[in-house]
Design a protein around this motif. Structure first.
Motif, PDB file in Angstrom:
ATOM      1  N   ALA A 122      -8.101  -4.405  -0.191  1.00  0.00           N
ATOM      2  CA  ALA A 122      -7.752  -3.451  -1.498  1.00  0.00           C
ATOM      3  C   ALA A 122      -7.073  -2.191  -1.566  1.00  0.00           C
ATOM      4  O   ALA A 122      -6.609  -1.486  -1.721  1.00  0.00           O
ATOM      5  CB  ALA A 122      -8.535  -3.552  -2.099  1.00  0.00           C
ATOM      6  N   ASP A 123      -8.509  -1.541  -0.144  1.00  0.00           N
ATOM      7  CA  ASP A 123      -8.368   0.376  -0.096  1.00  0.00           C
ATOM      8  C   ASP A 123      -7.066   0.507   1.517  1.00  0.00           C
ATOM      9  O   ASP A 123      -6.687   1.493   1.112  1.00  0.00           O
ATOM     10  CB  ASP A 123      -9.148   0.811  -0.104  1.00  0.00           C
ATOM     11  N   ARG A 124      -6.711  -0.823   1.826  1.00  0.00           N
ATOM     12  CA  ARG A 124      -5.689  -0.501   3.082  1.00  0.00           C
ATOM     13  C   ARG A 124      -4.503  -0.840   2.452  1.00  0.00           C
ATOM     14  O   ARG A 124      -4.609  -1.192   1.424  1.00  0.00           O
ATOM     15  CB  ARG A 124      -5.874  -1.906   4.292  1.00  0.00           C
ATOM     16  N   PRO A 125      -3.304   0.146   3.118  1.00  0.00           N
ATOM     17  CA  PRO A 125      -1.940  -0.222   2.952  1.00  0.00           C
ATOM     18  C   PRO A 125      -1.315  -1.584   2.732  1.00  0.00           C
ATOM     19  O   PRO A 125      -1.880  -2.370   2.990  1.00  0.00           O
ATOM     20  CB  PRO A 125      -1.185  -0.133   3.956  1.00  0.00           C
ATOM     21  N   GLU A 126      -0.464  -2.140   1.605  1.00  0.00           N
ATOM     22  CA  GLU A 126      -0.136  -3.696   1.830  1.00  0.00           C
ATOM     23  C   GLU A 126       0.852  -4.074   2.530  1.00  0.00           C
ATOM     24  O   GLU A 126       0.479  -5.411   2.528  1.00  0.00           O
ATOM     25  CB  GLU A 126       0.991  -3.426   0.244  1.00  0.00           C
ATOM     26  N   SER A 127       1.100  -3.455   3.073  1.00  0.00           N
ATOM     27  CA  SER A 127       1.775  -3.746   4.183  1.00  0.00           C
ATOM     28  C   SER A 127       1.906  -2.635   6.074  1.00  0.00           C
ATOM     29  O   SER A 127       1.967  -1.644   5.553  1.00  0.00           O
ATOM     30  CB  SER A 127       3.620  -4.083   4.371  1.00  0.00           C
ATOM     31  N   ALA A 128       2.654  -3.539   6.445  1.00  0.00           N
ATOM     32  CA  ALA A 128       3.011  -2.359   7.953  1.00  0.00           C
ATOM     33  C   ALA A 128       4.044  -1.448   7.915  1.00  0.00           C
ATOM     34  O   ALA A 128       3.995  -0.594   8.609  1.00  0.00           O
ATOM     35  CB  ALA A 128       3.088  -3.424   9.391  1.00  0.00           C
TER      36      ALA A 128
END
Length: 73
Positions: free
Chosen positions: A66-72
């Motif tokens: 959840a702390d990472r980007p949602e998409s590339a």
């Protein structure tokens, strides 16, 4: 160092791929494998988190998906 924690639990997501991509970029930038689970939170690693690319790598390598980007994108 390249496998996200949720993949060990059998619950990979799009953010799992971003974790692995962040780990690969870490290797390309540093010339060495990322720390285990690519956390990048130790004091030794703090110095390389200064450029926009390095901050993006750090975001991709967060332990929680959840702390990472949602998409590339």
């Amino acid at each position: 160092s390249y496998t996200p924690p949720e993949q060990f639990r059998g619950q990979p997501t799009i953010q799992s791929d971003l974790f692995a991509l962040g780990a690969i970029f870490h290797f390309l930038l540093e010339g060495k494998d990322p720390p285990p689970l690519c956390a990048g939170t130790s004091e030794d690693d703090a110095a390389w988190h200064s450029s926009p690319l390095e901050r993006l790598i750090q975001r991709c390598c967060q332990f929680e998906a959840a702390d990472r980007p949602e998409s590339a994108r």
